[in-house]
Design a protein around this motif. Sequence first.
Motif, PDB file in Angstrom:
ATOM      1  N   ARG A  36       0.839  -1.203   0.000  1.00 54.51           N
ATOM      2  CA  ARG A  36       0.000   0.000   0.000  1.00 54.51           C
ATOM      3  C   ARG A  36       0.872   1.251   0.000  1.00 54.51           C
ATOM      4  N   ALA A  37       1.870   1.287   0.877  1.00 54.41           N
ATOM      5  CA  ALA A  37       2.757   2.447   0.974  1.00 54.41           C
ATOM      6  C   ALA A  37       3.514   2.666  -0.342  1.00 54.41           C
ATOM      7  N   THR A  38       3.992   1.591  -0.931  1.00 56.56           N
ATOM      8  CA  THR A  38       4.710   1.697  -2.210  1.00 56.56           C
ATOM      9  C   THR A  38       3.775   2.222  -3.296  1.00 56.56           C
ATOM     10  N   TYR A  39       2.568   1.669  -3.364  1.00 54.83           N
ATOM     11  CA  TYR A  39       1.594   2.073  -4.383  1.00 54.83           C
ATOM     12  C   TYR A  39       1.218   3.550  -4.231  1.00 54.83           C
ATOM     13  N   LEU A  40       0.930   3.968  -2.998  1.00 47.64           N
ATOM     14  CA  LEU A  40       0.555   5.363  -2.773  1.00 47.64           C
ATOM     15  C   LEU A  40       1.731   6.313  -3.013  1.00 47.64           C
ATOM     16  N   GLY A  41       2.950   5.820  -2.836  1.00 42.23           N
ATOM     17  CA  GLY A  41       4.119   6.631  -3.146  1.00 42.23           C
ATOM     18  C   GLY A  41       4.244   6.900  -4.638  1.00 42.23           C
ATOM     19  N   ARG A  42       3.758   5.962  -5.439  1.00 41.83           N
ATOM     20  CA  ARG A  42       3.818   6.087  -6.901  1.00 41.83           C
ATOM     21  C   ARG A  42       2.535   6.670  -7.503  1.00 41.83           C
ATOM     22  N   ASN A  43       1.449   6.609  -6.773  1.00 40.72           N
ATOM     23  CA  ASN A  43       0.130   7.069  -7.240  1.00 40.72           C
ATOM     24  C   ASN A  43      -0.452   7.961  -6.148  1.00 40.72           C
ATOM     25  N   GLN A  44      -0.038   9.213  -6.130  1.00 42.72           N
ATOM     26  CA  GLN A  44      -0.305  10.068  -4.981  1.00 42.72           C
ATOM     27  C   GLN A  44      -1.644  10.798  -5.017  1.00 42.72           C
ATOM     28  N   LEU A  45      -2.291  10.843  -6.178  1.00 37.37           N
ATOM     29  CA  LEU A  45      -3.533  11.617  -6.277  1.00 37.37           C
ATOM     30  C   LEU A  45      -4.747  10.715  -6.437  1.00 37.37           C
ATOM     31  N   CYS A  46      -5.838  11.126  -5.820  1.00 37.19           N
ATOM     32  CA  CYS A  46      -7.102  10.386  -5.862  1.00 37.19           C
ATOM     33  C   CYS A  46      -7.626  10.330  -7.300  1.00 37.19           C
ATOM     34  N   ALA A  47      -7.848   9.125  -7.795  1.00 32.97           N
ATOM     35  CA  ALA A  47      -8.326   8.933  -9.166  1.00 32.97           C
ATOM     36  C   ALA A  47      -9.706   9.560  -9.379  1.00 32.97           C
ATOM     37  N   ALA A  48     -10.591   9.427  -8.409  1.00 35.01           N
ATOM     38  CA  ALA A  48     -11.948   9.977  -8.540  1.00 35.01           C
ATOM     39  C   ALA A  48     -11.932  11.499  -8.522  1.00 35.01           C
ATOM     40  N   CYS A  49     -11.161  12.095  -7.635  1.00 35.40           N
ATOM     41  CA  CYS A  49     -11.073  13.563  -7.575  1.00 35.40           C
ATOM     42  C   CYS A  49     -10.439  14.118  -8.848  1.00 35.40           C
ATOM     43  N   MET A  50      -9.458  13.419  -9.392  1.00 39.70           N
ATOM     44  CA  MET A  50      -8.806  13.877 -10.616  1.00 39.70           C
ATOM     45  C   MET A  50      -9.797  13.913 -11.774  1.00 39.70           C
ATOM     46  N   PRO A  82      -5.859   4.576  -6.477  1.00 41.22           N
ATOM     47  CA  PRO A  82      -5.654   5.457  -5.333  1.00 41.22           C
ATOM     48  C   PRO A  82      -6.894   6.330  -5.130  1.00 41.22           C
ATOM     49  N   LEU A  83      -7.377   6.385  -3.909  1.00 37.77           N
ATOM     50  CA  LEU A  83      -8.526   7.232  -3.577  1.00 37.77           C
ATOM     51  C   LEU A  83      -8.249   7.997  -2.288  1.00 37.77           C
ATOM     52  N   CYS A  84      -8.899   9.137  -2.134  1.00 36.66           N
ATOM     53  CA  CYS A  84      -8.895   9.817  -0.840  1.00 36.66           C
ATOM     54  C   CYS A  84      -9.941   9.107   0.028  1.00 36.66           C
ATOM     55  N   LYS A  85      -9.887   9.328   1.320  1.00 36.93           N
ATOM     56  CA  LYS A  85     -10.828   8.644   2.215  1.00 36.93           C
ATOM     57  C   LYS A  85     -12.273   9.014   1.897  1.00 36.93           C
ATOM     58  N   THR A  86     -12.523  10.259   1.556  1.00 41.88           N
ATOM     59  CA  THR A  86     -13.884  10.696   1.245  1.00 41.88           C
ATOM     60  C   THR A  86     -14.452   9.921   0.065  1.00 41.88           C
ATOM     61  N   CYS A  87     -13.669   9.802  -1.014  1.00 44.12           N
ATOM     62  CA  CYS A  87     -14.148   9.076  -2.200  1.00 44.12           C
ATOM     63  C   CYS A  87     -14.275   7.585  -1.918  1.00 44.12           C
ATOM     64  N   HIS A  88     -13.350   7.032  -1.135  1.00 43.16           N
ATOM     65  CA  HIS A  88     -13.428   5.609  -0.805  1.00 43.16           C
ATOM     66  C   HIS A  88     -14.674   5.321   0.023  1.00 43.16           C
ATOM     67  N   ASP A  89     -14.943   6.171   1.002  1.00 43.46           N
ATOM     68  CA  ASP A  89     -16.129   5.979   1.849  1.00 43.46           C
ATOM     69  C   ASP A  89     -17.411   6.093   1.017  1.00 43.46           C
ATOM     70  N   ALA A  90     -17.440   7.042   0.085  1.00 43.50           N
ATOM     71  CA  ALA A  90     -18.618   7.208  -0.773  1.00 43.50           C
ATOM     72  C   ALA A  90     -18.810   5.976  -1.646  1.00 43.50           C
ATOM     73  N   LYS A  91     -17.734   5.456  -2.201  1.00 41.58           N
ATOM     74  CA  LYS A  91     -17.808   4.251  -3.035  1.00 41.58           C
ATOM     75  C   LYS A  91     -18.318   3.065  -2.209  1.00 41.58           C
ATOM     76  N   THR A  92     -17.806   2.940  -0.999  1.00 47.51           N
ATOM     77  CA  THR A  92     -18.219   1.843  -0.126  1.00 47.51           C
ATOM     78  C   THR A  92     -19.700   1.954   0.231  1.00 47.51           C
ATOM     79  N   ARG A  93     -20.167   3.166   0.530  1.00 50.66           N
ATOM     80  CA  ARG A  93     -21.588   3.364   0.845  1.00 50.66           C
ATOM     81  C   ARG A  93     -22.481   2.989  -0.321  1.00 50.66           C
ATOM     82  N   GLN A  94     -22.008   3.229  -1.535  1.00 46.36           N
ATOM     83  CA  GLN A  94     -22.786   2.915  -2.734  1.00 46.36           C
ATOM     84  C   GLN A  94     -22.763   1.420  -3.043  1.00 46.36           C
ATOM     85  N   GLY A  95     -21.916   0.674  -2.336  1.00 42.36           N
ATOM     86  CA  GLY A  95     -21.846  -0.764  -2.542  1.00 42.36           C
ATOM     87  C   GLY A  95     -21.110  -1.174  -3.794  1.00 42.36           C
ATOM     88  N   GLN A  96     -20.202  -0.352  -4.248  1.00 41.89           N
ATOM     89  CA  GLN A  96     -19.436  -0.662  -5.465  1.00 41.89           C
ATOM     90  C   GLN A  96     -18.152  -1.361  -5.140  1.00 41.89           C
TER      91      GLN A  96
END
Length: 96
Positions: A36-50, A82-96
């Motif tokens: 996770r740390a390696t991946y986030l080091g290489r992919n630093q921006l939230c895909a959904a926000c972008m 990569p997602l920010c917590k807000t986008c991840h939580d929204a995705k999880t709530r939607q059941g995706q």
Amino acid sequence: MPTSPKSHKGPIAGTYTEVRKTAAERGYNHRWQKARATYLGRNQLCAACMKEGRPTLATVVDHIVPHRGDVNLFWDTSNWQPLCKTCHDAKTRQGQ
């Protein structure tokens, strides 16, 4: 005093109870933390926000297709985003 197991309610509240495994039992262990740390080091921006044109720091490695215990899908980096917590939580709530 023993604690009761964690439970998960089904799509219709109260239809069934399922004991959920711990995070480590689901694969989120030391190996995952390193990956996770390696991946986030290489992919630093939230895909959904972008997609919305707002660069936001990613803090979560999301499984695009839920792995549901499938070890191969769990470790398939093409299934990670990569997602920010807000986008991840929204995705999880939607059941995706």
